[in-house]
Write an enzyme that holds these catalytic residues in place. Structure first.
Site, short mmCIF file in Angstrom:
data_model
loop_
_atom_site.label_atom_id
_atom_site.label_comp_id
_atom_site.label_asym_id
_atom_site.label_seq_id
_atom_site.Cartn_x
_atom_site.Cartn_y
_atom_site.Cartn_z
N VAL A 130 29.63 13.00 -12.13
CA VAL A 130 31.05 12.88 -11.78
C VAL A 130 31.93 13.01 -13.02
O VAL A 130 31.79 12.25 -13.98
CB VAL A 130 31.34 11.51 -11.11
CG1 VAL A 130 32.80 11.43 -10.66
CG2 VAL A 130 30.41 11.28 -9.93
N ARG A 167 12.04 34.06 -20.03
CA ARG A 167 13.46 33.94 -20.36
C ARG A 167 13.76 32.60 -21.04
O ARG A 167 14.52 32.53 -22.01
CB ARG A 167 14.28 34.10 -19.07
CG ARG A 167 15.64 34.53 -19.37
CD ARG A 167 16.43 35.15 -18.28
NE ARG A 167 17.81 34.88 -18.68
CZ ARG A 167 18.59 34.04 -18.06
NH1 ARG A 167 18.19 33.38 -17.01
NH2 ARG A 167 19.82 33.84 -18.51
N GLU A 221 25.67 9.48 -14.63
CA GLU A 221 27.02 9.58 -15.21
C GLU A 221 27.52 11.03 -15.21
O GLU A 221 28.70 11.31 -15.01
CB GLU A 221 27.01 9.02 -16.64
CG GLU A 221 28.37 8.91 -17.26
CD GLU A 221 29.30 7.97 -16.51
OE1 GLU A 221 29.06 6.76 -16.53
OE2 GLU A 221 30.26 8.46 -15.88
N GLY A 274 31.05 22.21 -17.86
CA GLY A 274 30.62 22.93 -19.05
C GLY A 274 29.38 22.28 -19.66
O GLY A 274 29.06 21.13 -19.37
N LYS A 298 31.77 14.05 -5.39
CA LYS A 298 32.06 13.13 -6.50
C LYS A 298 32.88 11.95 -6.00
O LYS A 298 32.64 10.80 -6.40
CB LYS A 298 32.80 13.89 -7.61
CG LYS A 298 31.92 14.96 -8.26
CD LYS A 298 32.73 15.95 -9.09
CE LYS A 298 31.85 16.98 -9.79
NZ LYS A 298 32.61 18.09 -10.35
N ASP A 301 32.58 20.01 -3.71
CA ASP A 301 32.11 19.37 -4.94
C ASP A 301 32.96 18.13 -5.27
O ASP A 301 32.42 17.07 -5.60
CB ASP A 301 32.17 20.40 -6.08
CG ASP A 301 31.78 19.81 -7.42
OD1 ASP A 301 30.58 19.57 -7.64
OD2 ASP A 301 32.68 19.57 -8.25
N THR A 319 23.11 25.87 -17.39
CA THR A 319 24.21 25.43 -18.27
C THR A 319 23.99 24.01 -18.77
O THR A 319 24.03 23.74 -19.98
CB THR A 319 25.54 25.51 -17.49
OG1 THR A 319 25.71 26.86 -17.04
CG2 THR A 319 26.72 25.13 -18.36
N VAL A 320 23.74 23.08 -17.85
CA VAL A 320 23.63 21.67 -18.26
C VAL A 320 22.31 21.41 -18.99
O VAL A 320 22.27 20.66 -19.98
CB VAL A 320 23.77 20.73 -17.03
CG1 VAL A 320 23.69 19.28 -17.46
CG2 VAL A 320 25.08 21.00 -16.31
N1 HSE Z 1 31.39 23.02 -10.67
C1 HSE Z 1 31.74 21.74 -11.20
C2 HSE Z 1 33.21 21.79 -11.61
C3 HSE Z 1 30.89 21.44 -12.40
O1 HSE Z 1 33.79 22.88 -11.63
O2 HSE Z 1 33.79 20.74 -11.85
C4 HSE Z 1 30.96 20.04 -12.86
O3 HSE Z 1 30.54 19.15 -11.87
#
Ligand code: HSE
Length: 459
Positions: A159, A72, A156, A329, A232, A228, A36-37
């Site tokens: 977080v 892919r 950056e 996202g 952060k 997660d 994704t990123v």
């Molecule tokens: N899985 C993390 C969230 C992605 O839902 O915030 C962004 O760090």
């Protein structure tokens, strides 16, 4: 084989030609990961190529990408791209490639990623990463490695997605003594809580939606169990309080066990339920905690919905400042990755080691760092939802709580359609261990079921 990229943004060429100078060399990026990123980073760099080059003073180009599945990846990128980019199955090769100036690590995970980042720094590359788990666990080591090699480790994107909160704490608010940082830092959990409240979805269905939208971690338990957000928070606390990154000291509770009736009970008293990450000074200590918490509906944090993140910072000079934006996202996260790349492109060749300290400046010797306050000593008001359906039960509940040292400030009956009648109580601020004991005693003695949620004390 690796090949020198051929694309150069037109405006920069034009400026250089008009000035009679040569085009400055592009900043060459090696990337690990095309999820994704990674895809978001690719897309933003391509779409905004000219403006990024103009702002950076030179082109920023991806020259090599390490991927698990080259076929892919080639499909995702298209043929044209592959004339200029080498796809490799070997992350270490990309991390240390002589033609790479900066490694972008967007693969995630803490095991192999640590080795790739270390290898890249040792080979003289700067590193940009979105990997909060890596930094929460190995951030101190990696920051030292970066300093030892005179290279930058930028994060950056790790977080709060698109919100420039690292830069804000480390640079924009550097004049302040920071008293607290309170955030909604996990987009997936916030999305789930929002969908449970607004659409009446069950937990599993809301999580599936968040996964489909690309918000969730590879292991979504990191999202819903608060890990997660704690990763952060430990990075924010280091930058805010000048302490070491201390993930192990964060008290963590997630949203997995929240019931729709908990959310409804909170609403009855005018609160929203959020997964809050709090870092707050308390005398000489700091609180570091992630758990579901009630926020008054009038407060800005209560209006942070969906995958949006929000961070409230209290500085002694700035006063309260609130930041919000997309927290997860592809492109919102890429926005932060590419901003870090632009910062690196702007570093003069003669001063590649000149930048801000990776984790903010350590403000204390390690033996004088603020202690982390155990959750048992944290003081907050409490919301209790008690399975009660008679006036007698109400009276004995309130009496029992007050005997245990809890002061009941408000009480209300709740008759939700899909739940048994319940008494909802709001207490005055109380030490957490005392509240936990009182609830235990009440359940044992009166035989009623009690749900307990902490209320966020607004600074
Ligand atoms: N899985 C993390 C969230 C992605 O839902 O915030 C962004 O760090």
């Amino acid at each position: 084989m690796y090949s020198e990229p051929r694309l150069r943004p037109a405006p920069l060429n034009a400026i250089a030609q008009a000035a009679g100078t040569t085009t400055p060399p592009a900043l060459r990026i090696g990337m690990i990961g095309l999820g994704t990123v990674g895809m978001g980073t690719w897309t933003v760099l391509k779409r905004n190529q000219s403006l990024i080059a103009a702002r950076a003073g030179r082109a920023v180009e991806i020259v090599a990408i390490a991927v698990r599945d080259r076929v892919r990846a080639a499909e995702k990128l298209g043929d044209l791209a592959l004339q200029n980019v080498e796809l490799s199955g070997d992350p270490h090769y990309v991390a240390t490639h002589p033609d790479v100036d900066v490694l972008v690590e967007v693969a995630g995970g803490t095991g192999p990623a640590r080795g790739w980042v270390q290898a890249a720094l040792a080979a003289g590359k700067h590193v940009v990463t979105a990997n909060k788990a890596l930094l929460a666990v190995h951030g101190e080591d990696l920051a030292e490695t970066a300093a030892a090699h005179g290279r930058q480790l930028a994060y950056e994107a790790a977080v709060a997605g698109s919100i420039p909160i690292i830069k804000t704490l480390r640079e924009a608010l550097a004049a302040n003594r920071i008293d607290s940082v309170t955030g909604i830092l996990n987009g997936t959990s916030n999305y789930i809580l929002t969908r449970m409240r607004d659409a009446g979805l069950g937990f599993a269905q809301a999580l599936a939606e968040a996964q489909q939208l690309g918000y969730a971690e590879a292991d979504p338990s990191f999202d819903v169990d608060g890990i997660d957000a704690a990763h952060k928070l430990s990075l924010l606390a280091a930058n805010a309080f000048g302490m070491a990154v201390d993930f192990d000291s964060v008290h963590i509770e997630g949203i997995r066990d929240l019931q729709r009736a908990d959310i409804a009970a909170a609403a009855e008293l005018g609160y929203a339920v959020k997964l809050l990450a709090t870092a707050r000074r308390q005398g000489a200590a700091v609180e570091l905690r992630v758990h579901p918490a009630l926020v008054p509906e009038r407060h800005a944090l209560a209006h942070v919905d969906g995958a949006t993140n929000g961070v409230l910072v209290h500085g002694d000079a700035s006063g309260p400042a609130f930041y919000s934006g997309a927290g997860a996202g592809a492109e919102p996260t890429a926005s932060a990755v590419v901003a870090d790349l632009i910062d690196l492109a702007r570093l003069p060749a003669s001063h590649q080691d000149r930048s801000v300290p990776t984790l903010g400046t350590r403000l204390h010797a390690d033996d004088a760092a603020p202690a982390v306050l155990p959750i048992s000593e944290v003081v907050t008001p409490q919301l209790l939802r008690v399975a009660c359906d008679t006036g007698l039960c109400e009276a004995s509940t309130v009496r029992a709580l007050e005997k245990s040292g809890l002061q009941v400030l408000r009480r209300k009956w709740m008759h939700a359609e899909d739940a048994a009648p319940a008494l909802v109580l709001l207490t005055a601020p109380v030490v957490d261990s005392l509240a936990a004991n009182a609830v235990q005693r009440l359940q044992a003695r009166n035989g009623v079921i009690v749900r307990r949620l902490r209320v966020h004390s607004l600074d």
